[in-house]
Design an enzyme around this catalytic site. Sequence first.
Site, short mmCIF file in Angstrom:
data_model
loop_
_atom_site.label_atom_id
_atom_site.label_comp_id
_atom_site.label_asym_id
_atom_site.label_seq_id
_atom_site.Cartn_x
_atom_site.Cartn_y
_atom_site.Cartn_z
N CYS A 95 0.81 -1.22 0.00
CA CYS A 95 0.00 0.00 0.00
C CYS A 95 0.84 1.27 0.00
O CYS A 95 0.37 2.34 -0.40
CB CYS A 95 -0.93 0.02 1.21
SG CYS A 95 -1.71 -1.54 1.58
N HIS A 346 -8.95 3.11 -2.62
CA HIS A 346 -7.55 2.89 -2.27
C HIS A 346 -6.88 2.01 -3.33
O HIS A 346 -6.62 0.84 -3.10
CB HIS A 346 -7.51 2.23 -0.88
CG HIS A 346 -6.15 1.91 -0.35
ND1 HIS A 346 -4.98 2.47 -0.83
CD2 HIS A 346 -5.76 1.06 0.64
CE1 HIS A 346 -3.95 1.98 -0.16
NE2 HIS A 346 -4.40 1.12 0.73
N CYS A 376 -0.80 2.89 6.37
CA CYS A 376 -0.49 1.53 6.82
C CYS A 376 -0.18 0.67 5.60
O CYS A 376 -0.51 1.00 4.47
CB CYS A 376 -1.64 0.95 7.62
SG CYS A 376 -3.18 0.72 6.70
#
EC number: 2.3.1.16
Length: 390
Positions: A95, A346, A376
């Site tokens: 991510c 996302h 995160c």
Amino acid sequence: MATLNPRDVVIVDGVRSAMGKSKNGMFRNVRADSLSAELVRALIARNQFDVNEVEDLIWGCVNQTLEQGMNIGRNIGLLAGLPKTVAGQTVNRLCGSSMQAIHTAAAQIATNQGDIFIIGGVEHMGHVGMMHGIDLNPEASKHYAKASNMMGLTAEMLGRMNGITREEQDTFGVESHRRAWAATQEGRFKNEIIGVEGHDANGFKILCDIDEVIRPDANLEAFKALKPVFDPKGGSVTAATSSALSDGASAMLLMSAERAQALGLKPRAVIRSMAVAGCDAAIMGYGPVPATQKALKRAGLSIADIQTVELNEAFAAQGLSVLKGLGLYDKQDIVNLNGGAIALGHPLGCSGARITTTLLNVMEQQDTQIGLATMCIGLGQGIATVIERV
């Protein structure tokens, strides 16, 4: 305003695509590399500099296969029309990939290994599924539970550890959509979104310049009616309080302060500090806390010095847990003012540069000086960047 040294790393500009739904969304017929190349061309058009001076194009991408395979970073540079002498690479920190692209370029600039870098990230989650082709080593179960690969369960764990209620999560999720839709209506995304050709629901070509994932009608009653998806019996995390699967790309132009000055380009911000940190995979969503603490220490700052925050919202339970851990729970009026990933989605490799670009624009809109972008990372990591306007 910050005083610059010659080798300080400055952000000259940042752009992104609108965020498209991954299921039959507006970018369903647009490839990840083509979407990214559009942003690179736009970034160059918005800023006057010789593209032959670009040292490297560094692109974050998580699932590097199919159209995102074979070093998509290099392919993007070629598709965008960059000279063949400009190098290209692809980085992967799940991510945090495109924020890692920022950090990689910044480290090279700071150590005099190049003056101009184009960085960014992309993820087309509609074309390349999150777990496509993944073959995890069974021996890894000695070090982390298989359930730690299920991001929703890690959010459930964080929520329980930090006493985050279902009501808090629902309220947080609705507010994310409200803020994002207000930002859209008021034109607060216009400086960062580059319109890219896509298709509407009927298959007609359209200019995609509005985030498709935002729900203008999001409301608490509808959120409350949803059942938990990851822990059906005793859970609190629902589809509405999770970040949406989406398709998108982002890009930034980084330079040394001395080169930007020589070119007559006014930097928008300087990178004050950067950090990454690890944590237990079962609570991967907590990674921004140790990463931010490291970054603040390196910048000689405390959390009280931070005026604007962009925090990835993988899940409401995760975001709220991080805010508690950083002492920002009661300062949500400075966090994700234009909405977060619950409303915007996302797209994994895109998100790091996306939230940093949004942070930059919010800081300008709010006239604040020091900002934090943090997120995160699956399997237990966090990444953070502190920037200051110049």
